[in-house]
Enzyme design. Structure first.
Site, short mmCIF file in Angstrom:
data_model
loop_
_atom_site.label_atom_id
_atom_site.label_comp_id
_atom_site.label_asym_id
_atom_site.label_seq_id
_atom_site.Cartn_x
_atom_site.Cartn_y
_atom_site.Cartn_z
CG ASP A 57 -6.80 0.72 5.41
OD1 ASP A 57 -7.02 1.46 4.45
OD2 ASP A 57 -7.52 0.71 6.43
CG ASP A 87 10.20 5.60 5.47
OD1 ASP A 87 10.94 4.86 4.80
OD2 ASP A 87 10.52 6.05 6.58
#
Ligand code: NAI
Length: 336
Positions: A207, A231
């Site tokens: 994050d 992805d």
């Protein structure tokens, strides 16, 4: 007889348009090739094949070892397992490599992005092991094996070394997923310490890592991640350099390699002749390097860089009005 035999999978949606463009450019640049055209995706069913990933398509890739593939449509929330996930698992294409670089003439917030994203391609949450425990409660199993984590880490360090890269950053969430992401990290750290101590190595919680990428992508050199993170982060990084129309990709295994753009089948623009074929052409360039046709690869790269820098034949996603064919013709006209 042609020098190379390459499997070509046009795919669904904009796939046939962008794959057609990539083929034309490679042929015009002098590639001696026999294309073995076979379907996958919804197109395979339309053509009467037994399923979305026909045995004939798989067998051809296994035999010829190299394929270029257009995107295929995957139903959301129901229906068949993604063709891509099946293909990667069945052919053991364990490494997804996605270079992301700023391009001349493409205006974005940054003009000096040059990173490579390496994604584990066979396990994690994409293992597709989902199950309904009781009505209203479902689970999805995240799989990490020492074999696959070690294999992708070794691949990443080897690839980085070959490409003269200086640093590998691993994105993880091992603070929460202590076992699965913990294993991924441990394997990466071990390969670094035992085999590649000369490459700089860092570990970043994903994050915070995403925030840092957006603030300053130039600090990233090579990024290594498990499947789902890779992805998502690939599309994020595509946004830094002009979007999905300009980022190529490859899926590499020990026995075969499949080259494809990061973008999907773009049903919203399919059949309109406006898709940007560049990501697919760039994936072709990656393929050419893989089969040791470096001179042809370089010729194509130079040609599209010139077309982009000139700015007269840009597709709509890059702010121009050119269609797929106009852009492709402009690249071909620049081949020297
Ligand atoms: P998408 O990548 O197809 O489209 C997202 C947006 O980007 C759309 O607005 C589209 O028009 C635009 N876009 C994508 N490629 C472009 C190009 N070359 N030129 C200009 N604009 C382009 O992603 P989306 O809509 O989430 O997925 C559509 C389908 O594609 C889904 O069924 C998905 O599962 C599949 N997909 C397949 C992939 C593959 O086969 N490798 C990869 C990603 C998605």
């Amino acid at each position: 007889m042609a020098k190379h035999t390459i499997v070509v999978i046009p795919g669904d949606g904009i796939g046939p348009e962008v794959i057609g463009a990539a083929r034309r450019v490679m042929e015009a640049a002098g590639l001696s090739v026999d294309w073995v055209e076979l379907p996958a995706g919804a197109t395979a069913i339309e053509q009467g094949f037994e399923n979305v990933l026909p045995a004939r398509t798989l067998a051809a890739i296994t035999a010829h070892k190299v394929a270029i593939k257009g995107p295929v449509t995957t139903p959301v929330g129901k229906g068949f397992t993604s063709v891509n996930v099946q293909l990667r698992k069945k052919l053991n294409l364990y490494a997804a490599v996605r270079p992301v670089r700023s391009l001349p003439g493409v205006k974005t917030l940054y003009d000096n992005v040059n990173m490579i994203i390496i994604r584990e391609n066979t396990e994690g949450l994409y293992s597709g092991i989902e199950n309904e425990v009781i009505p209203g409660v479902v689970t999805s199993l995240k799989v990490a094996t020492e074999l696959a984590c070690t294999r992708i880490a070794r691949f990443a360090f080897r690839y980085a070394t070959k490409q003269h890269r200086k640093k590998i950053t691993v994105f993880h969430k091992a603070n929460i997923m202590k076992m699965t992401d913990g294993l991924f990290l441990n394997c990466a750290r071990r390969i670094y310490e035992d085999e590649y101590p000369n490459i700089e190595y860092e570990e970043t919680i994903i994050d915070a890592g995403c925030m840092k990428i957006v603030q300053d992508p130039t600090r990233i050199d090579v990024l290594l991640m498990e499947n789902l993170y890779g992805d998502v982060v690939s599309d994020l990084c595509a946004g830094l350099v002009g979007g999905l129309g300009v980022v190529p990709g490859s899926n590499i295994g020990d026995e075969a390699a499949v080259f494809e753009a990061v973008h999907g089948s773009a049903p919203d623009i399919a059949g309109k002749g406006v898709a940007n074929p560049l990501a697919c052409i760039m994936s072709g360039v990656m393929m050419l390097r893989h089969i040791h046709e470096d001179a042809i690869a370089q010729r194509i790269e130079k040609a599209y860089d010139e077309v982009l820098a000139e700015g007269k034949n840009l597709t709509r996603d890059l702010g121009g009005n050119a269609g797929t064919n106009q852009f492709t013709d402009a690249v071909i006209a620049r081949l020297k």
